[in-house]
Design a protein around this motif. Structure first.
Motif, PDB file in Angstrom:
ATOM      1  N   LEU C 183       0.826  -1.220   0.000  1.00 52.63           N
ATOM      2  CA  LEU C 183       0.000   0.000   0.000  1.00 52.63           C
ATOM      3  C   LEU C 183       0.854   1.262   0.000  1.00 52.63           C
ATOM      4  O   LEU C 183       1.867   1.322   0.702  1.00 52.63           O
ATOM      5  CB  LEU C 183      -0.914   0.017   1.235  1.00 52.63           C
ATOM      6  CG  LEU C 183      -1.893  -1.146   1.341  1.00 52.63           C
ATOM      7  CD1 LEU C 183      -2.677  -1.048   2.650  1.00 52.63           C
ATOM      8  CD2 LEU C 183      -2.841  -1.157   0.150  1.00 52.63           C
ATOM      9  N   ASP C 184       0.424   2.260  -0.741  1.00 56.68           N
ATOM     10  CA  ASP C 184       1.140   3.533  -0.794  1.00 56.68           C
ATOM     11  C   ASP C 184       0.614   4.453   0.305  1.00 56.68           C
ATOM     12  O   ASP C 184      -0.569   4.842   0.288  1.00 56.68           O
ATOM     13  CB  ASP C 184       0.932   4.181  -2.173  1.00 56.68           C
ATOM     14  CG  ASP C 184       1.773   5.437  -2.305  1.00 56.68           C
ATOM     15  OD1 ASP C 184       2.961   5.313  -2.603  1.00 56.68           O
ATOM     16  OD2 ASP C 184       1.220   6.535  -2.052  1.00 56.68           O
ATOM     17  N   LEU C 185       1.494   4.794   1.233  1.00 55.64           N
ATOM     18  CA  LEU C 185       1.065   5.598   2.378  1.00 55.64           C
ATOM     19  C   LEU C 185       0.618   6.995   1.949  1.00 55.64           C
ATOM     20  O   LEU C 185      -0.366   7.530   2.482  1.00 55.64           O
ATOM     21  CB  LEU C 185       2.211   5.694   3.395  1.00 55.64           C
ATOM     22  CG  LEU C 185       1.959   6.614   4.598  1.00 55.64           C
ATOM     23  CD1 LEU C 185       0.690   6.217   5.337  1.00 55.64           C
ATOM     24  CD2 LEU C 185       3.143   6.594   5.546  1.00 55.64           C
ATOM     25  N   ASP C 186       1.299   7.566   0.972  1.00 52.41           N
ATOM     26  CA  ASP C 186       0.931   8.921   0.543  1.00 52.41           C
ATOM     27  C   ASP C 186      -0.525   8.979   0.080  1.00 52.41           C
ATOM     28  O   ASP C 186      -1.254   9.929   0.396  1.00 52.41           O
ATOM     29  CB  ASP C 186       1.843   9.368  -0.610  1.00 52.41           C
ATOM     30  CG  ASP C 186       3.251   9.696  -0.117  1.00 52.41           C
ATOM     31  OD1 ASP C 186       3.479   9.678   1.101  1.00 52.41           O
ATOM     32  OD2 ASP C 186       4.115   9.950  -0.965  1.00 52.41           O
ATOM     33  N   LEU C 187      -0.929   7.971  -0.674  1.00 54.95           N
ATOM     34  CA  LEU C 187      -2.326   7.962  -1.147  1.00 54.95           C
ATOM     35  C   LEU C 187      -3.295   7.791   0.023  1.00 54.95           C
ATOM     36  O   LEU C 187      -4.354   8.427   0.064  1.00 54.95           O
ATOM     37  CB  LEU C 187      -2.538   6.861  -2.179  1.00 54.95           C
ATOM     38  CG  LEU C 187      -1.899   7.112  -3.553  1.00 54.95           C
ATOM     39  CD1 LEU C 187      -2.084   5.898  -4.459  1.00 54.95           C
ATOM     40  CD2 LEU C 187      -2.517   8.349  -4.206  1.00 54.95           C
ATOM     41  N   GLU C 269      -5.578   0.933  -2.478  1.00 55.31           N
ATOM     42  CA  GLU C 269      -5.607   1.966  -1.441  1.00 55.31           C
ATOM     43  C   GLU C 269      -7.036   2.451  -1.213  1.00 55.31           C
ATOM     44  O   GLU C 269      -7.425   2.786  -0.083  1.00 55.31           O
ATOM     45  CB  GLU C 269      -4.711   3.152  -1.844  1.00 55.31           C
ATOM     46  CG  GLU C 269      -3.231   2.898  -1.650  1.00 55.31           C
ATOM     47  CD  GLU C 269      -2.634   2.044  -2.784  1.00 55.31           C
ATOM     48  OE1 GLU C 269      -3.363   1.710  -3.744  1.00 55.31           O
ATOM     49  OE2 GLU C 269      -1.442   1.716  -2.707  1.00 55.31           O
TER      50      GLU C 269
END
Lengths: 328, 328, 328, 328, 328, 328
Positions: C183-187, C269
């Motif tokens: 998972l992309d934390l920024d998103l 996400e």
């Protein structure tokens, strides 16, 4: 070890390779001639096979669920591929790699089980600790726990998948209890470790994944309820109300009636555990769909479990460099 | 015995009669004056009550779930009727008729239970016979079985209602097995006798009908599953597959997921039993709605269980004489 | 500061206290006599009020949404309590504690907003970082973000509730991204910070919580879509596909069509964020239900948002000491 | 009489046997050569057939719905089996056994119809008695009643199936009225005998089972409503309210709106009849699924009508002897 | 221009005709020999194709979405037809009729667009007039508006279908406003013209009809919301509340949450427009189903959009002459 | 004519006005004193009334459904208003304006019926023309058609409402047939005129609107089916298939099973008519909700038929002048 998989066979191809015997019977043609009919399988599918000559010895030796080595030729019959068998013999154990017949986790199962035992050991409530230990230390359960898939098709549908799912959930439970101080970690860990224990016997996964008759008639919720209830009854001084709470965690974990939970979560830990379990399963289903080449570069295969396809984010955003340094 | 029921009280009425204490606490007015607050009930409803003077002795003697004799006056407070209590004392057991507080079957419970035992005795399969006998002969179960209602509001919602419902179902099961030779009567009778056993503890019906905490968290299906499973385990030689079949009959008897069955009926006896149980319950709900005067001569009261009113057929067809001689 | 709340008023009580003016009009009796009709409110409810004499000055000074000091007497009219007003004047700002009129978070809003800005600052993707910063640094948005509730009744329904919810979600997002490396934390952080931005204007919460007309016609998903789209368009070089991804995160966050999401989550996400948002909201709803005294010691008040009551676990398990040392 | 059924045909097989003509037309190849195209059927399925030479006489004699004798050879065309016809002629009536083309009940239809008449004769209410007799004595209706299936696929989907279903229901109705004294047997029998009368014309079942256009546009409930209403109108002195009751029994018998009942049962006999009808149909569907070899020894074929498979109880419990003496 | 369509190909047929290249790749056989694999399509379907010899030049020249001229032979491989390519070259633009690859409206698109502009010009409200004109006069939008289909499969699924649908709706809107004087025609026309503008980019319809990635992630409601909002923001003095009304018309036009509308219609014009849009679409779907020969003379093909077949009224009523003179 | 309506009564008010007698009975107090209990109504609601003295003559003269003139005083009893009656007598017909008791259309019923006859006369198909004429010319039907409401609460719930609805639908049908040339106007007009004919007897609307028993048991679809079928049977040479088509139009007009249509529309005219009927009804429901003052200036009252409130567009857009000259 296998030189050819069923999904790759072409008409008129000669092959010599290993299969699992899914069905076996002696049949007669219209003209009264006997022959041996087999259904053979590997992890890619199944194929009809017939042996017309000198099959008597084979018919005696070979049974359903045996692994066999087959020499034959692929033909079309009534428009479906069929294997005409020349020779067949029982495979030797050392010739067979089970992974050719059943998909399995890529993780190290022994290490995963050790992690699970560590999570169990971290439970501080003495009753719950005894309960979880009693179950995980039962050698029959432990052996199955290291092999069982989490489902036939929905998510983690491979050997060791259940263990992967449960260890992931224990980790998530710990994070949730740290974030929401109102939650009792012991109850969340107990739920994580026991909530799918019924799947150990709901599914059979010796040589392929399917449901047992008991599994179909009762389901894993009902089955684990019996196992866990007996374990609680065997622990001296297990508080009656705590028993009810553990039972509630099990029966409510599907979260809704239509998914087979006879009761909705009415304890906060039960509510939260339902969400965590659902999230971990659905994310695994998305992961599985993304692992399949759908032919469309931007999209995963269709996930029946989720009723949709997933975007391949890395492909869709390939024009700009994602910069979260710890992720890429 | 009771001279006035709550639903009949008028403002400014003086009464002297018996109530059940549903709640009790000492409170203070804004000015700091203490008083005794009670919630009193009978089978027609509940009313707030307050005692302002000389309540100390009463407050010591009287507790929740006690029956009391009250002298007081009905007043309006914040637009709701309230009882101002002059005197209150514990009622003597001989002063109380439970039927003033809980509705009960009009049938003879002892006779009904004898009928139930007869049905149980007619089971010819030795394993099922032992199972059913073991449960019905447990004195604690038998005592509850003679009192339990079948539901809080949906159907047979009165003391003895469960027994009435089960005996009726045994009779229907016998007819069904005679009509459909493919059905096994022993399984149908076992299902009838055990399918609601969990209600003995899902509900509490000492002085009013409500759900126990355990009942709310688990439900009667899960609760009877534990009782019946233990009873089967205690019978030597009870066949494993028969055990699974009995468990399936219990968990599938609501027929659909949304009504709390974690599995759909997958055995013919389970399918048929679900229909019979549903029919007997719904017909009882219709009967109950017809027993209430709705004010409309052609229609019953609205049945919440069925989501409709029922026609009073005898009234609607009164102009012509129904001639089935055995019925009218 | 307030000496009496509406929910506590009794008939025939004389009061002098502060209220919010919810409605104001001049009416005439049947006999043609004019009077001033008000609807007055505080955080516990509303009451009809009438001023019969010398109301002209008051009628000129006082308007809807003003705070007023009232001296009057509670009476019954058509069976509903009504306030007969003797005197009324505008309240001075220093006499009013908004908390008497609107419930508010117990957390320190300034600190919470600082935490939110920290989460925003941790976003490493430059485009998303600019987007989130641009929105949070808009003074009009920041001012509202520190006040807005998360809902009218469902969850976090108090001033500052939205901020509490979002900061909690940012924390959960960080844990989720750490646990699931795919998972992309920024998103996830972008979704957390922006997903309910539309609520800043969907709700109005000056002196009570309600929906704006725009909020009812469009809903917060559509409203924040406009705000966030404009902000992305204003950032030079914001990648087109990333814009689509952010828009998808917003429109899919309710997870299902029937909850007002025009698209299902099709990015991992988005799927995970939907679960986290739902979990945080539902747990808050359970928390709110447990904070209310239902009168039943084992149960919370009924939660309309969740369609059930929750067990008071501490009460139900009081007989045995929970031993997780960090929790109890 | 038939030597080969369509489901058993193999590629390159020469056959000489009987078929039903489902479609017939003259077509041209791309090169402009005319040929005769037929769709041929029997109770196992259908097959495309083409006759290339000397088909003119055949084309003149043979029409849709004729039975024919065909000599030809099975070939593959665009991957589907196709029959190349050498010779074809009309079959003689004595050569055809309709049972090769349409499945039929194994019961004695004449005896069943006599039973039905007996049930009708047992109705004591003179109006209902006249109504039922008028309908059953109509020769056109009687002829169809002895042939009609109860459905195309759901249950009793074979010639005589409707009669079997109705006679079974009459028997069940009698048992129900005996068990529940509040039920009027005459109404239940009337409902049983007339509730599916519309199926006589909703379906056509001359040479295969399908829906008539009228059947699709109106459905059997609407169709029988017209028939039965006319019959009631033709009986002198038929009470108006009784007519309404009979109409209600017909229109409500599917029990729910989504199954095509424009009204829910609001009379007890209507409620009970709905349950009995549903039970008899569903049990027949289970029976049909169990009659098919699914390849799994413990399970029936999948029943589309019930959305599930059924357990073969006798196989699953084979290890222990079921002892109900009257059943085994 | 095309001499053969894919749906008509037979095994062993030699062909020379035009196709669209749907996929292209170089593959290797098991033996390591390279070959060119293509997926070729036309409006009737797609076929696998392989070129084994001298494909290098072709592989360089030809790409996905090119039109090509192919000489080859149809063969069967693993039971599916496959084209063995002898020669292939890029088609010249003048050799291609797009209509062989994409279905298109039979109406005159230029004339239809002129009608649309006329409807737009009839809007008297200056703000709405400016809005609609700004959008329709954008050359990029106009170009797409003349080509776009209204859907991939549901209704008007052909080039120009969207325009046909919108012009029809404008006409209907005018009739509705004339009949119901309470309705504002300007709002209805605005809704008709803009409600599916998002489809211009939700679908791609260059050489076949499919969804864009953006279309799948956002949907046409969200997409047109952005376009139309920007256009309103660009108009000086566009009233804020009117903007909200237009946005509401767009987001509510699917009428129900489950069809992707995040808000239900809450303005009369929105309610009515939803009905008109649904009616025009569904009638078009019925029309399309009736245009297909189903093989049953009385019935249309099955319409997946409507979940049913439609009666061919003219055939069913052929026995009597319909006499409405203006219609027949 | 009426000087006071029930919804406006205040406690302790003395009144002299007219009511409808909804219920009448003689009752006894606990002390055994007889009194006359009435339920009195007008178009604004109902009120309990009691007459304690000298009621014998009144009790003899007055019956349910009579109009009476009452002199009495409003009091509170058990917290609900009650009328204490001093004098009561039968009202004279000339004293009563039915409109005080039943709401009615503001349109001219005679003119509306003439319009309906004109629409009927415009049907050119001779069979349909005869059918519609026969029904509208039946004096009993015509009399009811001029009075019947279209519903009890959902839409057009006032005297003459059905006629208003049907005439509006005839107009809409004409527009639809002009716009969609594939539609047969005669069938649409026939559907419009006959589709709710069953409501003439499903509802009773003598002195208030309610359902007849027959209406509840059968519903208007089934009821009009009988009426219209008989009328078609009485017309010589009415084509059988056309009869089926007309019956289909009637039974399918609710469009979905859950709204009581036993068949879905399978003819284009049936599909379109369903939409037009639904649209006209829902718009009328919105109109009715907007006619009620909800207290919120921007919003209508809540419409139970539509499950929402409607925006007052004129109020919301008041800041800018709507310029469609023909509308404003």
């Amino acid at each position: 070890m296998k030189s050819a998989f069923i999904s790759d066979l072409n008409s008129e191809q000669n092959i010599t390779t290993f299969f699992l015997v899914c069905e076996k019977e002696i049949r007669n043609t219209r003209e009264g001639k006997a022959y041996l009919r087999l259904e053979l399988g590997d992890r890619s599918g199944t194929i009809e096979a017939r042996m017309w000559d000198q099959f008597e010895a084979a018919a005696k030796d070979i049974n359903r669920d045996d692994f066999v080595k087959v020499q034959g030729r692929v033909e079309l019959y009534r428009n479906r591929p069929q294997l005409s068998v020349m020779q067949v013999r029982l495979a030797k154990p050392e010739e067979i790699d089970l992974a050719d017949f059943l998909p399995a986790t890529k993780a190290d199962v022994t290490k995963l089980y050790a992690e699970l035992l560590e999570f169990a050991a971290s439970i501080s409530n003495p009753h719950l600790s005894k309960l979880v230990t009693a179950i995980l230390n039962d050698p029959a359960i432990a052996a199955k726990y290291k092999r069982a898939p989490a489902a036939k098709v929905m998510h983690h549908a491979y050997l060791g998948g259940l263990l992967e799912h449960v260890v992931s959930l224990c980790g998530v439970a710990k994070l949730a209890a740290a974030h929401y101080p109102e939650l009792d970690l012991d109850l969340l860990l107990t739920a994580a470790i026991l909530h799918d224990a019924g799947k150990l016997d709901e599914l059979c996964y010796e040589r392929s994944i399917s449901y047992t008759v008991e599994g179909q008639l009762l389901g894993h919720i009902v089955m684990e309820l019996e196992t866990v209830t007996k374990a609680m009854d065997a622990i001296e001084g297990f508080p009656a109300n705590l028993k009810t709470v553990v039972q509630h965690l099990l029966v409510s974990h599907h979260g809704q009636y239509e998914f087979g939970s006879p009761k909705l979560p009415m304890i906060r830990e039960a509510l939260v555990f339902h969400y965590l379990d659902d999230l971990d399963s659905k994310l695994a289903a998305a992961r599985a769909a993304l692992a399949i080449d759908s032919g469309e570069p931007e999209w995963s295969a269709y996930s029946a479990a989720l009723g949709r396809k997933f975007l391949r984010l890395d492909h869709f955003l390939r024009d700009f460099v994602l910069t979260s340094p710890d992720k890429k």
